[in-house]
Design a protein around this motif. Structure first.
Motif, PDB file in Angstrom:
ATOM      1  N   LYS A 180       0.812  -1.213   0.000  1.00 35.33           N
ATOM      2  CA  LYS A 180       0.000   0.000   0.000  1.00 35.33           C
ATOM      3  C   LYS A 180       0.857   1.280   0.000  1.00 35.33           C
ATOM      4  CE  LYS A 180      -3.849  -2.357   2.231  1.00 35.33           C
ATOM      5  NZ  LYS A 180      -4.394  -2.742   0.916  1.00 35.33           N
ATOM      6  N   ASP A 205       2.258   5.069  -1.137  1.00 36.72           N
ATOM      7  CA  ASP A 205       1.602   6.333  -1.461  1.00 36.72           C
ATOM      8  C   ASP A 205       1.741   6.679  -2.938  1.00 36.72           C
ATOM      9  OD1 ASP A 205       0.776   7.266   1.266  1.00 36.72           O
ATOM     10  OD2 ASP A 205       2.929   7.032   1.612  1.00 36.72           O
ATOM     11  N   ILE A 209      -3.348   3.936  -7.042  1.00 37.86           N
ATOM     12  CA  ILE A 209      -2.537   4.993  -6.434  1.00 37.86           C
ATOM     13  C   ILE A 209      -1.835   5.766  -7.553  1.00 37.86           C
ATOM     14  CG2 ILE A 209      -2.099   4.069  -4.136  1.00 37.86           C
ATOM     15  CD1 ILE A 209       0.121   2.457  -5.186  1.00 37.86           C
ATOM     16  N   TYR A 255       6.210  13.808  -5.858  1.00 43.45           N
ATOM     17  CA  TYR A 255       5.451  12.818  -5.076  1.00 43.45           C
ATOM     18  C   TYR A 255       4.313  13.496  -4.303  1.00 43.45           C
ATOM     19  CZ  TYR A 255       9.604   9.781  -5.686  1.00 43.45           C
ATOM     20  OH  TYR A 255      10.644   9.029  -6.188  1.00 43.45           O
ATOM     21  N   GLN A 256       4.650  14.608  -3.644  1.00 45.41           N
ATOM     22  CA  GLN A 256       3.635  15.287  -2.828  1.00 45.41           C
ATOM     23  C   GLN A 256       2.498  15.815  -3.700  1.00 45.41           C
ATOM     24  OE1 GLN A 256       3.794  15.454   0.719  1.00 45.41           O
ATOM     25  NE2 GLN A 256       1.632  15.790   0.164  1.00 45.41           N
ATOM     26  N   ILE A 303       0.251  12.946  -4.583  1.00 44.29           N
ATOM     27  CA  ILE A 303      -0.571  12.537  -3.438  1.00 44.29           C
ATOM     28  C   ILE A 303      -1.709  13.533  -3.195  1.00 44.29           C
ATOM     29  CG2 ILE A 303      -0.542  12.233  -0.922  1.00 44.29           C
ATOM     30  CD1 ILE A 303       2.356  11.157  -1.278  1.00 44.29           C
ATOM     31  N   LYS A 309      -4.859  13.115  -5.344  1.00 50.36           N
ATOM     32  CA  LYS A 309      -5.696  11.918  -5.221  1.00 50.36           C
ATOM     33  C   LYS A 309      -7.145  12.282  -4.881  1.00 50.36           C
ATOM     34  CE  LYS A 309      -3.398   9.495  -2.150  1.00 50.36           C
ATOM     35  NZ  LYS A 309      -3.028   8.341  -1.286  1.00 50.36           N
TER      36      LYS A 309
END
Length: 369
Positions: free
Chosen positions: A84, A86, A102, A362-363, A366, A369
């Motif tokens: 799981k 991110d 994801i 990456y941020q 995220i 999402k």
């Protein structure tokens, strides 16, 4: 994060992972292509925020890979359900089209179609159409696409269509892993000797016409070929030719560890890579950090990265390559000046700079999402 164990992607993945450690980013590194060597295992085990999940699945560019690519995709999805994460960070293409739940980042380090065009001077044959379709689907399905140079990003869009969410993030290299020693009368190069893109063969061919010995590091054999006898590390080329000063012309070093590579970089005065194709050129960055003057193939990516701090030559011009190298051999002041300028530029390409760009990406993924 996926990584193949055969080329520069492995080095890139470890540099990035180590730089992300200070941010407490945990990385599940899923390897493909070939088993880890003992040196690779030692290197990755030293990075505390990385857990390795190893496989031997074929890579997309290998011969008849698609059953393996499918099985690798199933394996990755299973790992995704179990771990799981991110973000999924793919250093390949086809698995970008998997039904991930994801955010997915795809990083384009090279591709067969742009490789073929640069190396062969023509479009890839129809037999590569399945590859084109798989890569296109992976790129177009990704939430974000990154390339290490604007030249590589342009090549991806040329061959696989416009990319909506794209970004250039240059690779980085830890300068503490390299040093400058007393320079010797040595020309050094490194790369997979079977890869026509590296064009190491041209340097080998002109070696008898050069005043200094040429030392070549790298695997001599394609990973899918049956093992064949090869020259042992440190062996002189079996042609046993001598250059105009009476020296042996070529010394084959074989595949070297990171520490051995640093040793040779530190002592070589000139690093030569007459590449026909490179997306970034990590070995060039390592050589520059080690105080080598650079002689490089005149291609868009290397021009973009190294600008005016290297000598550029047309990749297939034997005389131009010989003249460029001999020019640096005979002009020690210019050689030292270019080496200094290249090192100053190389110091800008830090792992931290690279990690910060990836962390921001990456941020952002995220947050979307």
């Amino acid at each position: 994060m996926t990584a193949d164990t055969i080329g520069g992607v492995w080095t890139y993945a470890l540099e990035l992972a180590a730089a992300l450690r200070k941010y407490e980013i945990e990385i599940a590194l899923c390897t493909m292509g070939a088993p880890l060597t003992p040196q690779q295992r030692t290197a990755v085990d030293a990075i505390s925020n990385v857990t390795v999940f190893q496989s031997h699945f074929k890579l997309e560019w290998m011969d008849n890979p698609w059953d393996d690519v499918q099985q690798a995709g199933e394996w990755l999805l299973q790992l995704g359900e179990r771990l799981k994460p991110d973000v999924v960070h793919l250093n390949g293409y086809a698995h970008g089209a998997l039904p991930w739940r994801i955010p997915v980042l795809v990083v384009g380090h090279s591709c067969v179609l742009s490789w073929w065009e640069a190396v062969k001077g023509e479009a890839a044959p129809p037999s590569w159409e399945p590859y084109r379709q798989q890569v296109r689907q992976g790129l177009q399905s990704a939430d974000r696409v990154i390339a290490p140079s604007a030249a590589m990003l342009a090549a991806l869009e040329q061959h696989y269509g416009t990319l909506a969410n794209k970004k250039v993030v240059p690779n980085g290299c830890n300068p503490d892993q390299f040093y400058v020693a007393q320079k010797q009368d040595v020309i050094f190069t490194a790369g997979r000797l079977w890869d026509e893109a590296k064009n190491v063969g041209l340097l080998k061919d002109i070696a008898p016409d050069l005043s200094w010995c040429v030392c070549i590091a790298g695997e001599q054999q394609h990973p899918e070929e049956s093992p064949q006898p090869s020259l042992k590390r440190g062996a002189i080329d079996k042609t046993d030719k001598r250059n105009k000063t009476g020296q042996k012309t070529v010394c084959w070093l074989g595949r070297l560890s990171a520490e051995e590579m640093a040793f040779w970089y530190a002592r070589a005065s000139i690093y030569v890579l007459p590449a026909r194709y490179e997306s970034f050129g990590l070995s060039v960055l390592e050589a520059a950090l080690s105080g080598c003057a650079l002689v490089l193939g005149d291609i868009p990516s290397l021009r973009e990265i190294w600008q005016n701090v290297a000598v550029f030559v047309p990749p297939d011009n034997r005389d131009a390559l010989k003249d460029a190298i001999e020019g640096l051999i005979t002009d020690s002041a210019k050689r030292r000046q270019l080496a200094s300028l290249a090192r100053d530029r190389a110091l800008k390409f830090t792992p931290q700079r690279m990690a910060n760009s990836y962390l921001n990406t990456y941020q952002a993924l995220i947050d979307q999402k």
